[in-house]
Design an enzyme around this catalytic site. Structure first.
Site, PDB file in Angstrom:
ATOM      1  N   ASP A 154       0.813  -1.223   0.000  1.00 40.68           N
ATOM      2  CA  ASP A 154       0.000   0.000   0.000  1.00 40.68           C
ATOM      3  C   ASP A 154       0.852   1.281   0.000  1.00 40.68           C
ATOM      4  O   ASP A 154       0.416   2.313   0.489  1.00 40.68           O
ATOM      5  CB  ASP A 154      -1.017  -0.011   1.153  1.00 40.68           C
ATOM      6  CG  ASP A 154      -0.379   0.159   2.518  1.00 40.68           C
ATOM      7  OD1 ASP A 154       0.821  -0.147   2.668  1.00 40.68           O
ATOM      8  OD2 ASP A 154      -1.085   0.617   3.442  1.00 40.68           O
ATOM      9  N   THR A 172       1.461  -6.386   2.823  1.00 39.47           N
ATOM     10  CA  THR A 172       2.010  -5.411   3.762  1.00 39.47           C
ATOM     11  C   THR A 172       1.127  -4.172   3.896  1.00 39.47           C
ATOM     12  O   THR A 172       1.604  -3.092   4.246  1.00 39.47           O
ATOM     13  CB  THR A 172       3.437  -4.998   3.340  1.00 39.47           C
ATOM     14  OG1 THR A 172       3.370  -4.430   2.030  1.00 39.47           O
ATOM     15  CG2 THR A 172       4.381  -6.184   3.353  1.00 39.47           C
ATOM     16  N   ASP A 174       7.020  -0.147   2.626  1.00 38.80           N
ATOM     17  CA  ASP A 174       6.548  -1.026   1.541  1.00 38.80           C
ATOM     18  C   ASP A 174       7.546  -0.983   0.378  1.00 38.80           C
ATOM     19  O   ASP A 174       7.784  -1.999  -0.282  1.00 38.80           O
ATOM     20  CB  ASP A 174       5.174  -0.574   1.028  1.00 38.80           C
ATOM     21  CG  ASP A 174       4.080  -0.670   2.084  1.00 38.80           C
ATOM     22  OD1 ASP A 174       3.293  -1.622   2.044  1.00 38.80           O
ATOM     23  OD2 ASP A 174       4.021   0.219   2.956  1.00 38.80           O
ATOM     24  N   ASN A 207      -3.133  -1.476   9.726  1.00 35.42           N
ATOM     25  CA  ASN A 207      -3.539  -2.238   8.535  1.00 35.42           C
ATOM     26  C   ASN A 207      -4.833  -2.997   8.802  1.00 35.42           C
ATOM     27  O   ASN A 207      -5.664  -3.165   7.912  1.00 35.42           O
ATOM     28  CB  ASN A 207      -2.444  -3.229   8.115  1.00 35.42           C
ATOM     29  CG  ASN A 207      -1.274  -2.538   7.446  1.00 35.42           C
ATOM     30  OD1 ASN A 207      -1.400  -1.390   6.996  1.00 35.42           O
ATOM     31  ND2 ASN A 207      -0.137  -3.210   7.384  1.00 35.42           N
ATOM     32  N   TRP A 262       8.381  -2.276   9.623  1.00 34.96           N
ATOM     33  CA  TRP A 262       7.246  -3.200   9.743  1.00 34.96           C
ATOM     34  C   TRP A 262       7.211  -4.211   8.601  1.00 34.96           C
ATOM     35  O   TRP A 262       7.246  -5.428   8.807  1.00 34.96           O
ATOM     36  CB  TRP A 262       5.934  -2.409   9.698  1.00 34.96           C
ATOM     37  CG  TRP A 262       5.578  -1.486  10.792  1.00 34.96           C
ATOM     38  CD1 TRP A 262       5.124  -1.820  12.032  1.00 34.96           C
ATOM     39  CD2 TRP A 262       5.567  -0.033  10.735  1.00 34.96           C
ATOM     40  NE1 TRP A 262       4.829  -0.671  12.749  1.00 34.96           N
ATOM     41  CE2 TRP A 262       5.081   0.418  11.991  1.00 34.96           C
ATOM     42  CE3 TRP A 262       5.903   0.909   9.760  1.00 34.96           C
ATOM     43  CZ2 TRP A 262       4.933   1.783  12.289  1.00 34.96           C
ATOM     44  CZ3 TRP A 262       5.759   2.258  10.052  1.00 34.96           C
ATOM     45  CH2 TRP A 262       5.288   2.681  11.310  1.00 34.96           C
ATOM     46  N   ASP A 263       7.087  -3.649   7.359  1.00 40.98           N
ATOM     47  CA  ASP A 263       6.826  -4.514   6.199  1.00 40.98           C
ATOM     48  C   ASP A 263       8.078  -5.259   5.763  1.00 40.98           C
ATOM     49  O   ASP A 263       8.006  -6.391   5.277  1.00 40.98           O
ATOM     50  CB  ASP A 263       6.320  -3.654   5.029  1.00 40.98           C
ATOM     51  CG  ASP A 263       5.029  -2.933   5.376  1.00 40.98           C
ATOM     52  OD1 ASP A 263       4.423  -3.257   6.413  1.00 40.98           O
ATOM     53  OD2 ASP A 263       4.630  -2.038   4.603  1.00 40.98           O
ATOM     54  N   ASP A 278      -2.022   3.692   2.482  1.00 40.56           N
ATOM     55  CA  ASP A 278      -1.037   4.541   3.166  1.00 40.56           C
ATOM     56  C   ASP A 278      -0.475   5.623   2.246  1.00 40.56           C
ATOM     57  O   ASP A 278       0.232   6.523   2.692  1.00 40.56           O
ATOM     58  CB  ASP A 278       0.111   3.668   3.701  1.00 40.56           C
ATOM     59  CG  ASP A 278       0.695   4.216   5.002  1.00 40.56           C
ATOM     60  OD1 ASP A 278       0.393   5.369   5.349  1.00 40.56           O
ATOM     61  OD2 ASP A 278       1.460   3.502   5.662  1.00 40.56           O
ATOM     62  N   TRP A 305      -0.894  11.562   6.725  1.00 36.53           N
ATOM     63  CA  TRP A 305       0.125  10.588   6.328  1.00 36.53           C
ATOM     64  C   TRP A 305       0.190  10.487   4.817  1.00 36.53           C
ATOM     65  O   TRP A 305       1.262  10.416   4.239  1.00 36.53           O
ATOM     66  CB  TRP A 305      -0.154   9.209   6.922  1.00 36.53           C
ATOM     67  CG  TRP A 305      -0.147   9.192   8.415  1.00 36.53           C
ATOM     68  CD1 TRP A 305       0.192  10.233   9.228  1.00 36.53           C
ATOM     69  CD2 TRP A 305      -0.486   8.104   9.252  1.00 36.53           C
ATOM     70  NE1 TRP A 305       0.078   9.858  10.526  1.00 36.53           N
ATOM     71  CE2 TRP A 305      -0.334   8.549  10.573  1.00 36.53           C
ATOM     72  CE3 TRP A 305      -0.903   6.794   9.022  1.00 36.53           C
ATOM     73  CZ2 TRP A 305      -0.598   7.728  11.660  1.00 36.53           C
ATOM     74  CZ3 TRP A 305      -1.153   5.986  10.096  1.00 36.53           C
ATOM     75  CH2 TRP A 305      -1.001   6.449  11.412  1.00 36.53           C
TER      76      TRP A 305
HETATM   77  O1  AGV Z   1       0.957  -0.304  11.016  1.00 37.21           O
HETATM   78  C1  AGV Z   1       2.043  -0.458  10.217  1.00 37.21           C
HETATM   79  C2  AGV Z   1       1.715  -0.360   8.727  1.00 37.21           C
HETATM   80  C3  AGV Z   1       2.860  -0.918   7.878  1.00 37.21           C
HETATM   81  O2  AGV Z   1       2.346  -1.703   6.815  1.00 37.21           O
HETATM   82  N1  AGV Z   1       1.535   0.999   8.157  1.00 37.21           N
HETATM   83  C4  AGV Z   1       2.892   1.493   7.869  1.00 37.21           C
HETATM   84  C5  AGV Z   1       3.646   0.292   7.375  1.00 37.21           C
HETATM   85  O3  AGV Z   1       3.748   0.347   5.954  1.00 37.21           O
HETATM   86  C6  AGV Z   1       0.591   1.891   8.770  1.00 37.21           C
HETATM   87  C7  AGV Z   1       1.093   2.910   9.759  1.00 37.21           C
HETATM   88  C8  AGV Z   1       1.076   2.841  11.150  1.00 37.21           C
HETATM   89  N2  AGV Z   1       1.520   4.010  11.676  1.00 37.21           N
HETATM   90  C9  AGV Z   1       1.830   4.826  10.624  1.00 37.21           C
HETATM   91  C10 AGV Z   1       1.564   4.146   9.422  1.00 37.21           C
HETATM   92  C11 AGV Z   1       2.312   6.146  10.549  1.00 37.21           C
HETATM   93  N3  AGV Z   1       2.549   6.854  11.650  1.00 37.21           N
HETATM   94  N4  AGV Z   1       2.508   6.674   9.319  1.00 37.21           N
HETATM   95  C12 AGV Z   1       2.261   5.983   8.216  1.00 37.21           C
HETATM   96  N5  AGV Z   1       1.772   4.722   8.221  1.00 37.21           N
HETATM   97 CA    CA Z   2       2.384  -0.950   4.459  1.00 36.93          CA
END
Ligand code: AGV
Ligand code: CA
Length: 383
Positions: free
Chosen positions: A37, A163, A42, A212, A285-286, A67, A106
């Protein structure tokens, strides 16, 4: 004497390493579909998946509008593939939307409203082509249906690395049924939080969910109600691998590699998080999720863990241990509970899991040794 011993150990280690390579070079590459995403990590994950073509055959990529704005996420993906010579990997944009979109902040960073993923998209290293050169790899079919097409075309089950939210996967499972599901060997999903706190902060939510999962809780429910083999890489594991300035510096000595330069630049966009939000920095994370596929020995997996997912209400998107449901509810009196005093099942389970799916077994990556993971990523991207 000691030196001789160390030399002997180093020799054996080098031999084992090269044998490992030979063994893998002879084996068929692992067939993977990547469902992402467009977040910062990613894209580093994409680089990692591309870095070992002898080990990994990327069959196709599907992308969610989660995202990062979808057009950008798709274009950046196409540019990376083209630049690194992967001209036969199809890329499809999903049309699905989740119930709880990511904050616009974001998708559109506050800095002059430039989305995070734009900072990846503008990199000169991936902008050497004319726009029309990217078109042959862009798939017209919506990503959620293309994922099914890809699966149905496979002679044998393949691995899915997911992811982002689970919307595309859920669509495939609910619309295409067993014919498509049977072609999924395993889904490795970055998502969920079991014993760890969630990372969602949103009005009306209790903070127990990971993003996610929260983006599309119904999709999580659909995957939980299916029997497709699922390996979770939840916040419990990813909390160990923050993206730090030290990590990014380590790409320096290997900056003659395009993979390393790109990964270093992409991760450099988020290093300030460890100072600005030390309680919750940016994590790999991913990238950890893909690393667990490519180098299983890195990740401590518990094979059979009974869990459930909450699809509605204040905890929507929560993934939880079934054992915790009993404790939370505290209502499992023997006359209501399961036989043998296990405290779960029958009337009891129906009562305590309200708002959640029935429990199902998943595999869980609980722990990873951060330095081993960082070293693996650096080694893999030195190509
Ligand atoms: O929760 C982690 C997921 C992962 O797949 N995403 C980001 C990673 O690609 C969401 C996310 C959680 N907190 C975030 C996220 C943040 N502060 N900014 C952007 N995305
Ligand atoms: Ca992601």
């Amino acid at each position: 004497m000691a030196t001789v011993r160390y030399r002997a150990i180093a020799f054996v280690a080098a031999l084992m390493f090269s044998m490992d390579w030979i063994a893998r070079a002879e084996a068929e590459p692992l067939k993977i579909i990547f469902d992402h995403d467009g977040g910062i990590d990613d894209f580093v994950t994409l680089l990692l998946l591309l870095s070992r073509p002898a080990d990994v055959k990327l069959l196709g990529i599907t992308i969610l509008d989660a995202d990062c704005k979808i057009d950008l996420a798709v274009n950046t993906t196409l540019k990376i593939l083209y630049t690194l010579g992967f001209r036969d990997v199809p890329v499809a944009a999903s049309s699905l939307q989740g119930a709880n979109p990511f904050p616009e902040l974001w998708r559109w960073s506050p800095l002059r409203r430039v989305p995070y993923c734009r900072t990846v998209d503008v990199q000169p290293l991936i902008n050497g082509m004319r726009p029309e050169e990217l078109e042959p790899q862009r798939v017209k079919t919506p990503g959620e249906d293309f994922l099914a097409e890809l699966l149905l075309a496979q002679p044998e089950p393949v691995t899915l690395v997911s992811t982002g939210p689970l919307s595309n996967v859920a669509h495939v499972l609910t619309r295409y049924g067993e014919a498509a599901a049977s072609k999924i060997k395993k889904i490795y999903w970055m998502g969920g939080a079991l014993r760890a706190h969630g990372n969602v902060v949103a009005p009306g939510h209790d903070g127990t969910a990971e993003w996610n999962a929260y983006w599309d809780p119904e999709a999580v429910g659909a995957v939980w109600r299916s029997r497709v083999p699922l390996v979770l890489v939840p916040l419990d594991a990813t909390n160990a691998v923050p993206v730090t300035p030290d990590l990014v510096y380590r790409f320096g000595p290997q900056s003659d590699s395009r993979y390393s330069v790109l990964a270093g630049i992409i991760w450099s966009k988020v290093i300030s998080w460890v100072y600005e939000r030390p309680h919750e920095p940016y994590y790999a994370w991913d990238t950890l999720t893909a690393a667990c596929v490519l180098r299983p020995g890195l990740c401590e997996v518990e094979e059979t863990v009974e869990t459930y997912a909450v699809t509605e209400g204040r905890s929507q998107g929560r993934t939880a241990l079934a054992d915790d449901a009993d404790e939370d509810a505290g209502t499992c009196r023997p006359e209501e509970g399961a036989e043998g005093g296990s405290g779960r099942g029958g009337a009891c389970s129906a009562a305590v899991l309200r708002g959640g799916t029935p429990p199902r077994n998943v595999s869980v990556v609980w722990r990873v040794e951060a330095e081993a993971f960082y070293a693996f990523v650096l080694e893999a991207l030195r190509v």
